[in-house]
Design an enzyme around this catalytic site. Structure first.
Site, PDB file in Angstrom:
ATOM      1  N   ASN A 155      -3.588  36.092 -28.115  1.00 32.13           N
ATOM      2  CA  ASN A 155      -4.320  36.392 -27.464  1.00 32.13           C
ATOM      3  C   ASN A 155      -4.446  35.335 -26.171  1.00 32.13           C
ATOM      4  O   ASN A 155      -4.462  36.076 -24.597  1.00 32.13           O
ATOM      5  CB  ASN A 155      -5.477  36.654 -27.747  1.00 32.13           C
ATOM      6  CG  ASN A 155      -5.892  37.508 -28.329  1.00 32.13           C
ATOM      7  OD1 ASN A 155      -5.488  38.856 -28.704  1.00 32.13           O
ATOM      8  ND2 ASN A 155      -7.556  37.597 -29.325  1.00 32.13           N
ATOM      9  N   SER A 176       1.223  32.146 -30.004  1.00 32.71           N
ATOM     10  CA  SER A 176       1.553  34.191 -30.464  1.00 32.71           C
ATOM     11  C   SER A 176       0.165  34.635 -29.958  1.00 32.71           C
ATOM     12  O   SER A 176       0.744  35.695 -31.224  1.00 32.71           O
ATOM     13  CB  SER A 176       2.130  33.170 -31.464  1.00 32.71           C
ATOM     14  OG  SER A 176       1.358  32.594 -32.460  1.00 32.71           O
ATOM     15  N   LYS A 179     -10.304  35.867 -23.592  1.00 31.47           N
ATOM     16  CA  LYS A 179      -9.551  34.957 -23.143  1.00 31.47           C
ATOM     17  C   LYS A 179      -9.306  35.028 -22.175  1.00 31.47           C
ATOM     18  O   LYS A 179      -8.665  34.151 -20.912  1.00 31.47           O
ATOM     19  CB  LYS A 179      -8.169  34.841 -24.419  1.00 31.47           C
ATOM     20  CG  LYS A 179      -8.401  35.115 -25.917  1.00 31.47           C
ATOM     21  CD  LYS A 179      -8.682  32.808 -25.848  1.00 31.47           C
ATOM     22  CE  LYS A 179      -8.626  32.540 -27.495  1.00 31.47           C
ATOM     23  NZ  LYS A 179      -8.079  31.320 -27.055  1.00 31.47           N
TER      24      LYS A 179
END
Length: 100
Positions: free
Chosen positions: A55, A53, A32
Site C-alpha cells: 500500500n 511492495s 497510507k
C-alpha cells in the site's frame, strides 16, 4: 451491522458516538495516502524514490501523480502482479525490481 447499528450498540443509550474510519473506501484501500502526500509535499525534489511492495508503494505513486512529481518505486521481484500493475499502470510510477 450498519454504522448506525454499531453506533447504537456502542453508545448503550449514552451521548457517546462511535466514528469509524472506512479504510476500504480509500482510493488505494488504505490510509497510507495521507502520510504519503504529506511526505511528498514536504519534499522539494522533482521525484520521490521509495521501496515497498504494498500500500505504501501505491500511496507514493498516487500522491506523486496527483502532485505532478515523478515516482520511482523499488519492489521485490516476487511482488504480486496486481500490486505492480497498480503502481506502474494505474498510478504511473516507474517500477524497478530488486531481489526479494
Amino acid at each position: 451491522f450498519t454504522c448506525d447499528q454499531l453506533d447504537q450498540r456502542a453508545s448503550h443509550g449514552s451521548a457517546r458516538k462511535l466514528f469509524l474510519k472506512a479504510e476500504h473506501e480509500q482510493k488505494i484501500g488504505a490510509f497510507k495516502i495521507r502520510g504519503a502526500i504529506n511526505a511528498i509535499c514536504l519534499s522539494a525534489a522533482d521525484y520521490i524514490v521509495t521501496q515497498s511492495s504494498g500500500n505504501h508503494a501505491q500511496a507514493i505513486a498516487l500522491g506523486c501523480k496527483l502532485l505532478g512529481k515523478k515516482a520511482v518505486v523499488v519492489m521485490p521481484e516476487d511482488s504480486p502482479g496486481v500490486k505492480v500493475s497498480a503502481v506502474r499502470d494505474t498510478y504511473g510510477a516507474e517500477v524497478r525490481f530488486c531481489k526479494a
